[in-house]
Design a protein around this motif. Structure first.
Motif, PDB file in Angstrom:
ATOM      1  N   GLN A  35       0.828  -1.203   0.000  1.00  0.00           N
ATOM      2  CA  GLN A  35       0.000   0.000   0.000  1.00  0.00           C
ATOM      3  C   GLN A  35       0.871   1.266   0.000  1.00  0.00           C
ATOM      4  OE1 GLN A  35      -2.293  -0.962   3.533  1.00  0.00           O
ATOM      5  NE2 GLN A  35      -4.097  -1.564   2.308  1.00  0.00           N
ATOM      6  N   GLN A  36       1.931   1.231   0.781  1.00  0.00           N
ATOM      7  CA  GLN A  36       2.827   2.387   0.842  1.00  0.00           C
ATOM      8  C   GLN A  36       3.457   2.653  -0.541  1.00  0.00           C
ATOM      9  OE1 GLN A  36       6.071   1.951   3.573  1.00  0.00           O
ATOM     10  NE2 GLN A  36       6.705   4.075   3.424  1.00  0.00           N
ATOM     11  N   ARG A  39       0.823   4.085  -2.990  1.00  0.00           N
ATOM     12  CA  ARG A  39       0.546   5.510  -2.766  1.00  0.00           C
ATOM     13  C   ARG A  39       1.658   6.378  -3.344  1.00  0.00           C
ATOM     14  NH1 ARG A  39      -1.212   3.610   2.346  1.00  0.00           N
ATOM     15  NH2 ARG A  39       0.811   4.155   3.286  1.00  0.00           N
ATOM     16  N   THR A  43       1.120   9.026  -6.466  1.00  0.00           N
ATOM     17  CA  THR A  43       1.452  10.443  -6.264  1.00  0.00           C
ATOM     18  C   THR A  43       2.381  10.935  -7.370  1.00  0.00           C
ATOM     19  OG1 THR A  43       1.227  10.249  -3.858  1.00  0.00           O
ATOM     20  CG2 THR A  43       2.512  12.116  -4.688  1.00  0.00           C
TER      21      THR A  43
END
Length: 325
Positions: A35-36, A39, A43
């Protein structure tokens, strides 16, 4: 948009789909890591700074070297010597994945080669080849490499150019040590008279020798340009004494055979630290000592800049002193 899928192994696979683009997929040990990462990538995509490094992360430097050898090296004059350098680079660094290569890896290779006793010039040529491989990969092949790692390290300082000139009766001793029936003796004599490189001398064809107008045409030289080398009376005499036989080339000796015969002759004559290429230094210096100016000498030798010409030119201080009076 990112999707997450738990694999049978217990790891988590993340896939980010982009419109009209190949999905980006990566696997992590935990869902939190997946998930990190997702993201972070999303971005970057939103801000237009994303660079898909998938190809760089799946390509080894060895594969880049192979492609470079196949597509780029054949277009170069120094093909054979470059192939040897590429083999060394592949042996030392080819196992590394392109995306993981950092300046420290290149620096370690640099230091290893220097510790092996390789000349600074040799290491610089290898680094130059490696840098060009990365440049071609980035500019022409579109490999997503953020920076050329070779440009991030210190280059070893270039060694001082050789200033070896013939002294006293070394030329006479050298020629005496070469057999009159060996055409290497003739090659040496012509090298002194013309300042031509070994490769240039061995490439000369009779069709490019103009005895009447006193010059040799070199249609394809090291710097990629043609050059007409004027012939002195002695050079003419040397050429006129060569038996043309049935060969289209003036000389038929192999480059390595010339070097070997030259080295053996120096040993027999007791001459220390003299290389065949030093004859080009000697001949160039003699041209200046005859009173030719820089432009005249450069047109004969083919040097492109004064800095290059100066490296091959070492005038005798005693001769220069006489001009001061």
């Amino acid at each position: 948009m990112a999707t997450f899928r738990k694999l049978p192994s217990g790891s988590w696979q993340t896939q980010i789909r982009r419109k009209e683009e190949t999905p980006i997929t990566k696997t992590f040990k935990s869902k939190a890591q997946a998930q990190q990462w997702a993201r972070s990538i999303e971005t970057q995509i939103d801000h237009g700074t994303f660079l898909d490094r998938t190809e760089a992360e799946s390509t080894s430097l060895g594969e880049l070297i192979d492609r470079y050898q196949s597509e780029v090296s054949p277009t170069k004059k120094c093909y054979e010597s470059e192939i040897r350098r590429l083999r060394l680079l592949k042996r030392g660094l080819g196992h590394l994945i392109v995306a993981s290569i950092q300046g420290k890896h290149i620096a370690a290779y640099r230091d290893k080669r220097l510790k092996e006793g390789k000349a600074t010039a040799t290491v610089l040529r290898e680094l130059g080849n490696l840098s060009h491989i990365f440049s071609v990969a980035i500019k022409d092949w579109g490999i997503p490499i953020t920076a050329n790692p070779v440009q991030l390290i210190r280059k070893p300082s270039a060694s001082k150019g050789r200033d070896r000139r013939l002294v006293e009766n070394e030329l006479e001793l050298l020629l005496a040590a070469l057999s009159d029936t060996n055409e290497v003796k003739t090659i040496v004599e012509l090298a002194i008279e013309t300042a031509m490189r070994r490769s240039e001398l061995l490439s000369v064809k009779w069709e490019n020798v103009d005895i009447e107008n006193r010059f040799i045409l070199l249609p394809d030289t090291k710097n990629g340009e043609s050059r007409a080398v004027p012939l002195s009376s002695k050079a003419l005499s040397i050429l006129e004494g060569i038996d043309r036989q049935s060969s289209d080339k003036v000389f038929r000796t192999r480059p390595d055979s010339v070097t070997q015969a030259f080295t053996r002759a120096c040993n027999r004559a007791g001459i220390q630290d003299l290389r065949f290429h030093d004859l080009r230094h000697e001949s160039t210096s003699r041209l200046f000592e005859k009173g030719l100016n820089t432009m005249e000498v450069s047109s004969i030798t083919g040097h492109k800049t004064l800095a290059m010409l100066k490296r091959y030119t070492h005038l005798k201080a005693a001769d220069l002193a006489l001009k001061l009076d």
